[in-house]
Design a protein around this motif. Sequence first.
Motif, PDB file in Angstrom:
ATOM      1  N   PRO A 119       0.884  -1.037   0.080  1.00  0.00           N
ATOM      2  CA  PRO A 119      -0.207   0.123  -0.202  1.00  0.00           C
ATOM      3  C   PRO A 119       0.721   1.219  -0.347  1.00  0.00           C
ATOM      4  O   PRO A 119       1.991   1.117   0.341  1.00  0.00           O
ATOM      5  N   GLY A 120       0.330   1.874  -0.590  1.00  0.00           N
ATOM      6  CA  GLY A 120       1.570   3.698  -0.678  1.00  0.00           C
ATOM      7  C   GLY A 120       0.432   5.079  -1.252  1.00  0.00           C
ATOM      8  O   GLY A 120       0.483   6.144  -1.390  1.00  0.00           O
ATOM      9  N   GLY A 121      -1.010   4.474  -1.332  1.00  0.00           N
ATOM     10  CA  GLY A 121      -1.788   5.668  -1.894  1.00  0.00           C
ATOM     11  C   GLY A 121      -2.461   5.035  -3.165  1.00  0.00           C
ATOM     12  O   GLY A 121      -1.870   4.937  -4.177  1.00  0.00           O
ATOM     13  N   PRO A 122      -3.962   5.764  -3.878  1.00  0.00           N
ATOM     14  CA  PRO A 122      -4.070   5.999  -4.574  1.00  0.00           C
ATOM     15  C   PRO A 122      -3.239   5.927  -5.894  1.00  0.00           C
ATOM     16  O   PRO A 122      -2.891   5.607  -7.548  1.00  0.00           O
ATOM     17  N   GLY A 123      -2.178   6.691  -5.912  1.00  0.00           N
ATOM     18  CA  GLY A 123      -1.531   7.886  -6.904  1.00  0.00           C
ATOM     19  C   GLY A 123       0.386   6.388  -6.747  1.00  0.00           C
ATOM     20  O   GLY A 123       0.074   6.327  -8.716  1.00  0.00           O
ATOM     21  N   VAL A 124       0.343   6.111  -5.928  1.00  0.00           N
ATOM     22  CA  VAL A 124       1.500   4.974  -6.247  1.00  0.00           C
ATOM     23  C   VAL A 124       1.000   3.752  -7.124  1.00  0.00           C
ATOM     24  O   VAL A 124       1.217   3.377  -7.995  1.00  0.00           O
ATOM     25  N   ALA A 125      -0.641   3.464  -6.611  1.00  0.00           N
ATOM     26  CA  ALA A 125      -0.854   2.103  -7.257  1.00  0.00           C
ATOM     27  C   ALA A 125      -1.167   3.038  -8.677  1.00  0.00           C
ATOM     28  O   ALA A 125      -0.940   1.635  -9.361  1.00  0.00           O
ATOM     29  N   ARG A 126      -1.716   3.700  -8.479  1.00  0.00           N
ATOM     30  CA  ARG A 126      -1.686   4.023 -10.694  1.00  0.00           C
ATOM     31  C   ARG A 126      -0.413   4.401 -10.641  1.00  0.00           C
ATOM     32  O   ARG A 126      -0.324   3.396 -12.565  1.00  0.00           O
ATOM     33  N   THR A 127       0.331   4.223 -10.319  1.00  0.00           N
ATOM     34  CA  THR A 127       2.290   5.016 -11.428  1.00  0.00           C
ATOM     35  C   THR A 127       2.343   3.330 -11.656  1.00  0.00           C
ATOM     36  O   THR A 127       3.221   2.443 -12.438  1.00  0.00           O
ATOM     37  N   MET A 128       1.958   2.334  -9.961  1.00  0.00           N
ATOM     38  CA  MET A 128       2.449   0.763 -10.557  1.00  0.00           C
ATOM     39  C   MET A 128       1.093   0.500 -11.722  1.00  0.00           C
ATOM     40  O   MET A 128       2.454  -0.248 -12.856  1.00  0.00           O
TER      41      MET A 128
END
Length: 260
Positions: free
Chosen positions: A68-77
């Motif tokens: 987990p790292g937040g929605p920004g991290v998830a989208r970038t991944m």
Amino acid sequence: MNQRLVTVVTAVHAPSAPFLAEAYESIRAQELPAGWDWQWVIQEDGVSDTVRQAVPEDPRISFGQGRPGGPGVARTMGLARAEGAFLKVLDSDDMLTPGTLARDLAVLTRSPSVGWTTSRALDLFPDGSTKGFDQDPQDGPLERGEVFRHWRANDHRPQVIPGSLCVRTELVLALGGWMALPASEDTGLLLALNTVSRGWFIREPGLYYRKWPGQVTSQAPHVDKEERAARAAVAEARVRALEALGGWRFPSSVATATGG
């Protein structure tokens, strides 16, 4: 990248997993130009069976999980699996309105000088009613720096909804994806995009923005002024750094001369 493919990118966490089915139906119902298709990249912000089991069965869907790292991290991944030349943002609890992908692509394919689009959003309430915002800009171009100036002059409120963004994938990659912030990560990307490229606002509604008790924004813990100021400061610093680079703009002079 596939020039006739639009990648819808979605960050999801376990509480919003039940809404994935409606998000999927809103994508599946889109009517695209002849020869075009969509890909849906779903990236979980975390690792859970709840989300995995909620992902629809469709070969056009690419699902991933991670720390987990937040929605920004998830989208970038999720960008690692994006195959389309265009990216469309869709939060897991929201829905696209009919025709929105076709409208986004019509602007981006006919106008080489436009790097991204946003559209009007309608709040969707639990009883099925909707409500729009009465201060949206007019349909048409958003010139470089326009969104940033509005944001600065209006207590760091964006002029348009970053959750309705459709953008050339190369631009998102060049800017490093979404900002690694606990909130406002999508606004940070929008401001950076507007610094280096023209945008376009589509007045016709393109997004149903679901209002529900469990949405992340409504359950966020109290955020003090210091954190809000820090988020705004780093987003503005990114804009200033891009401005200082001077020569980096989209598109190239050759592309600009061809239309848009």
